[in-house]
Design an enzyme around this catalytic site. Structure first.
Site, PDB file in Angstrom:
ATOM      1  N   GLU A   1       0.812  -1.265  -0.058  1.00  0.00           N
ATOM      2  CA  GLU A   1      -0.057  -0.003   0.070  1.00  0.00           C
ATOM      3  C   GLU A   1       0.845   1.124   0.181  1.00  0.00           C
ATOM      4  O   GLU A   1       0.401   2.216  -0.347  1.00  0.00           O
ATOM      5  CB  GLU A   1      -0.907   0.074   1.253  1.00  0.00           C
TER       6      GLU A   1
ATOM      7  N   PHE B   1     -10.948  -6.948  14.488  1.00  0.00           N
ATOM      8  CA  PHE B   1     -10.234  -7.420  13.581  1.00  0.00           C
ATOM      9  C   PHE B   1      -9.676  -6.353  12.596  1.00  0.00           C
ATOM     10  O   PHE B   1     -10.565  -5.753  11.833  1.00  0.00           O
ATOM     11  CB  PHE B   1     -10.370  -8.774  13.059  1.00  0.00           C
ATOM     12  N   GLN B   2      -8.602  -5.996  12.573  1.00  0.00           N
ATOM     13  CA  GLN B   2      -7.819  -4.916  11.691  1.00  0.00           C
ATOM     14  C   GLN B   2      -8.472  -3.662  11.759  1.00  0.00           C
ATOM     15  O   GLN B   2      -8.598  -2.901  10.622  1.00  0.00           O
ATOM     16  CB  GLN B   2      -7.998  -5.585  10.176  1.00  0.00           C
TER      17      GLN B   2
ATOM     18  N   LYS C   1     -17.296  -0.233   6.981  1.00  0.00           N
ATOM     19  CA  LYS C   1     -17.869  -1.316   5.829  1.00  0.00           C
ATOM     20  C   LYS C   1     -19.265  -1.103   5.762  1.00  0.00           C
ATOM     21  O   LYS C   1     -19.789  -1.217   4.711  1.00  0.00           O
ATOM     22  CB  LYS C   1     -17.502  -2.548   6.372  1.00  0.00           C
TER      23      LYS C   1
ATOM     24  N   MET D   1      24.687   8.402   0.819  1.00  0.00           N
ATOM     25  CA  MET D   1      24.517   9.709   1.335  1.00  0.00           C
ATOM     26  C   MET D   1      24.888   9.526   2.861  1.00  0.00           C
ATOM     27  O   MET D   1      25.471  10.407   3.505  1.00  0.00           O
ATOM     28  CB  MET D   1      23.074  10.494   1.222  1.00  0.00           C
TER      29      MET D   1
HETATM   30  C1  LIG Z   1      12.889   5.547   4.446  1.00  0.00           C
HETATM   31  C2  LIG Z   1      14.242   6.077   4.568  1.00  0.00           C
HETATM   32  N1  LIG Z   1      15.128   5.607   5.719  1.00  0.00           N
HETATM   33  C3  LIG Z   1      16.212   6.287   5.961  1.00  0.00           C
HETATM   34  C4  LIG Z   1      16.493   7.215   5.313  1.00  0.00           C
HETATM   35  C5  LIG Z   1      17.947   7.926   5.511  1.00  0.00           C
HETATM   36  N2  LIG Z   1      18.816   7.871   4.424  1.00  0.00           N
HETATM   37  C6  LIG Z   1      19.021   9.210   3.348  1.00  0.00           C
HETATM   38  S1  LIG Z   1      19.730   8.664   2.169  1.00  0.00           S
HETATM   39  C7  LIG Z   1      20.092   7.157   2.674  1.00  0.00           C
HETATM   40  C8  LIG Z   1      20.862   6.248   1.785  1.00  0.00           C
HETATM   41  C9  LIG Z   1      20.441   6.151   0.454  1.00  0.00           C
HETATM   42  O1  LIG Z   1      21.065   4.949   0.048  1.00  0.00           O
HETATM   43  P1  LIG Z   1      20.981   4.374  -1.583  1.00  0.00           P
HETATM   44  O2  LIG Z   1      19.665   4.308  -1.854  1.00  0.00           O
HETATM   45  O3  LIG Z   1      21.946   3.232  -1.814  1.00  0.00           O
HETATM   46  O4  LIG Z   1      21.364   5.841  -2.319  1.00  0.00           O
HETATM   47  P2  LIG Z   1      22.677   6.537  -2.473  1.00  0.00           P
HETATM   48  O5  LIG Z   1      22.846   7.707  -1.524  1.00  0.00           O
HETATM   49  O6  LIG Z   1      23.675   5.592  -2.348  1.00  0.00           O
HETATM   50  O7  LIG Z   1      22.643   7.148  -3.813  1.00  0.00           O
HETATM   51  C10 LIG Z   1      19.595   6.746   3.800  1.00  0.00           C
HETATM   52  C11 LIG Z   1      19.617   5.392   4.429  1.00  0.00           C
HETATM   53  C12 LIG Z   1      15.564   7.897   4.313  1.00  0.00           C
HETATM   54  N3  LIG Z   1      15.894   8.807   3.881  1.00  0.00           N
HETATM   55  N4  LIG Z   1      14.555   7.314   4.065  1.00  0.00           N
END
Ligand SMILES: Cc1ncc(C[n+]2csc(CCOP(=O)(O)OP(=O)(O)O)c2C)c(N)n1
Ligand SMILES: [Mg+2]
Length: 570
Positions: free
Chosen positions: A50, A112-113, A162, A474
């Site tokens: 979802e 439920f749910q 529902k 990042m």
């Molecule tokens: C749902 C979620 N969890 C954690 C983060 C924190 N976060 C920001 S950038 C990043 C790394 C992203 O890694 P990747 O998808 O491999 O992209 P890259 O930076 O390597 O290009 C994380 C963990 C986030 N933005 N969103």
């Protein structure tokens, strides 16, 4: 007047709101509505989670400007929507989410749910509703669409029990117009405020326009361009503003903020007037507020009064639709020669081009920036690109030059990893003729990759470029800069993404050197269906410049020069 079930009324109303595609996932509490769907000519896209449905609705909305619709069952179906709703909220994207709820007599019994989803989503929706009677459905849906798209757009959730779906009543669309006496989305500034703003603009020597997402939402890109051309004002873009004014326009300086271009941030810091157009002074674009554009007067044109003076104190706040306000102002803005100011910005640009990774000698290393820049060249800048969150997102913003509004779709405010793949599916439904590319990290891709099955089932022509650096890049960059390279929980052991795509029946390939990039992109473009390209890029490259969190906007970490001189990794 026809007697209809609540479930039928839902589809009748969606039809009248011109909804042709909805994204959803069924379950017990929404089953009457799914059963009624068989009688209506609305395309339902069966998602695999979802969260995907909400991002698809969001991508649909951002690509088209129309409201996107997502549907789920109660409890876990509804809570799976939370991330997508929050994403849409932070980026002012108009979506309507319809959830089933347990029977009205069971509410509060931990049935439920059962989840109190209006309670859960109260802070992340523009508005939400719990509907317990069929006679309230039509008005509620009409109000939801109106709220979602008017004023500052945003997500609206409608939770329908529902028994409200199963019950019957007279359906009369015309007798159910929105009734929202307390909702005022149509504000406009007073004449004296406008004149105050004009006086500041006409006397400014070093003005900068800060161009935000509101320009795109208001359809005011052309007006902003004409304003800038008439008054000779350079334009700095927020991430979500990208595309509002063509990147190729000589007055467009590029992106501002944490990973903005150095000269853009310097221009903002040196300005004597900031013209904030449909943006909200997010911390990622201001840096340390204490030393933000210290010598600049500030004018903020913004549709949401709550944004005025929220983060940055302004001299004039004009509340209203940006397009309408600029229409009013444009004839009264004086033409003024600001060539000295524009020249001084070109001077600050200085050696930026030399530091640019594009100018590195080809060492055989594949840099993400190269991949994205080559993609831009191959697609002639015409693709609709949907990015995920991380380094690749910033490189896309820096190296894919967007000339059209709604040609970059990305999660800015919430920074939601997992956004790109499903949002691209929504965007493709909104604009079937667009060439849609997903640019996604190896981390974020794995958060919603189940939607590959949706792409396969719908036979959607979406191209996927994985920027595979083997890291949560990042976060790794922050660890490199600020945590002495202690790479806690950022290295990734990945599956073979090309093989994975094959398992879904999706064409794929892997690219490991620069020579392979163009060929792979050409192949994907020629292939009439979806294709996934796994780009194995330099693992420990970083995004430059970078304003460390909390630092002043001009205090940027720059790409080290020796990199250019030696051609070596940093
Ligand atoms: C749902 C979620 N969890 C954690 C983060 C924190 N976060 C920001 S950038 C990043 C790394 C992203 O890694 P990747 O998808 O491999 O992209 P890259 O930076 O390597 O290009 C994380 C963990 C986030 N933005 N969103
Ligand atoms: Mg990565």
């Amino acid at each position: 007047m026809a007697i209809k079930t609540g479930a039928e009324i839902i589809w009748e109303c969606l039809n009248r709101e011109n909804v042709r595609t909805v994204f959803g996932y069924p379950g017990g509490a929404i089953l009457p509505t799914y059963d009624a769907l068989t009688k209506y000519d609305i395309h339902h896209v069966l998602v695999r989670h979802e969260q995907g449905a909400t991002h698809m609705a969001d991508g649909y909305a951002r690509a088209s400007g129309d409201v996107g619709v997502a549907i789920a069952t109660s409890g876990p179906g509804a809570t799976n929507m939370v991330t997508g709703i929050a994403t849409a909220m932070l980026d002012s994207s108009p979506i309507v989410c319809i959830t089933g709820q347990v029977g009205s007599k069971l509410i509060g019994s931990d049935a439920f749910q059962e989840t109190d989803i209006t309670g859960v989503t109260l802070p992340i929706t523009k508005h939400n509703y719990l509907v317990t009677r069929p006679q309230d459905i039509a008005r509620t849906i009409r109000e939801a669409f109106y709220i979602a798209k008017s004023g500052r757009p945003g997500p609206v959730l409608i939770d329908i029990t529902k028994d409200a779906q199963q019950g019957t009543c007279k359906f009369d669309w015309d007798a159910a117009p929105p009734q929202l006496p307390g909702y005022r989305p149509d504000l406009s500034p007073t004449q004296s405020e406008l004149e105050k703003a004009l006086a500041l603009i006409n006397s400014a020597e070093r003005p900068v326009i800060l161009a935000g997402h509101g320009i795109i939402l208001s359809g005011a890109g052309d007006l902003v361009r004409r304003f800038a051309e008439k008054a000779h004002v350079p334009i700095a873009m927020t991430l979500l503003g990208i595309g509002a004014v063509p990147a190729s326009h000589p007055l467009n300086l590029g992106m501002m903020g944490m990973h903005g271009e150095a000269w853009v941030n310097h221009a903002i810091q040196d300005a004597d007037l900031l013209l904030a157009f449909g943006m909200r002074f997010d911390d990622r674009v201001t840096g340390n507020l204490k030393n933000y554009a210290p010598n600049a007067k500030k004018i903020h044109i913004e549709i949401d009064p709550a944004e005025i003076n929220k983060n940055v104190r302004v001299d004039v706040g004009l509340v209203g639709d940006l397009g309408e306000v600029l229409e009013d102002m444009l004839p009264k803005v004086q033409e003024k020669d600001r060539s000295e100011w524009l020249k001084s910005i070109r001077e600050i640009k200085g050696d930026a081009a030399v530091r640019d990774i594009q100018n590195l000698p080809d060492t055989g290393h594949l840099y993400a920036a190269h991949v994205i820049n080559d993609l831009w060249r191959e697609t002639r800048g015409r693709a609709l690109v949907v990015t995920d969150v991380g380094q690749h997102q910033m490189w896309e913003a820096q190296y894919y030059h967007h000339d059209e509004p709604r040609s970059l779709i990305t999660s800015g405010g919430l920074g939601t990893m997992g956004f790109a793949l499903p949002a691209a599916i929504g965007a493709k439904f909104a604009r079937p003729d667009a060439e849609v590319w997903v640019v996604v990290g190896d981390g974020g891709f794995q958060m919603t990759l189940c939607e590959l099955a949706t792409i396969a089932q719908e036979k959607l022509d979406v191209k996927i470029a994985i920027i595979n650096n083997g890291y949560l890049g990042m976060v790794r960059q922050w660890q490199e800069f600020f945590y002495e390279k202690r790479y806690a929980a950022t290295p990734l052991v990945n599956p073979d993404f090309a093989k994975l795509a094959e398992a879904y029946g999706i064409r794929s390939c892997s690219v490991k050197d620069r020579h392979g990039v163009t060929e792979a992109v050409k192949d994907a473009r020629q292939h009439p269906g979806p294709m996934l390209i796994d780009f194995h890029v330099e693992q420990e490259d970083s995004v430059y410049p970078m304003v460390p969190a909390g630092a002043d906007l001009h205090q940027m970490i720059r790409r080290p020069s020796p990199l250019f001189e030696t051609g070596a990794d940093e």
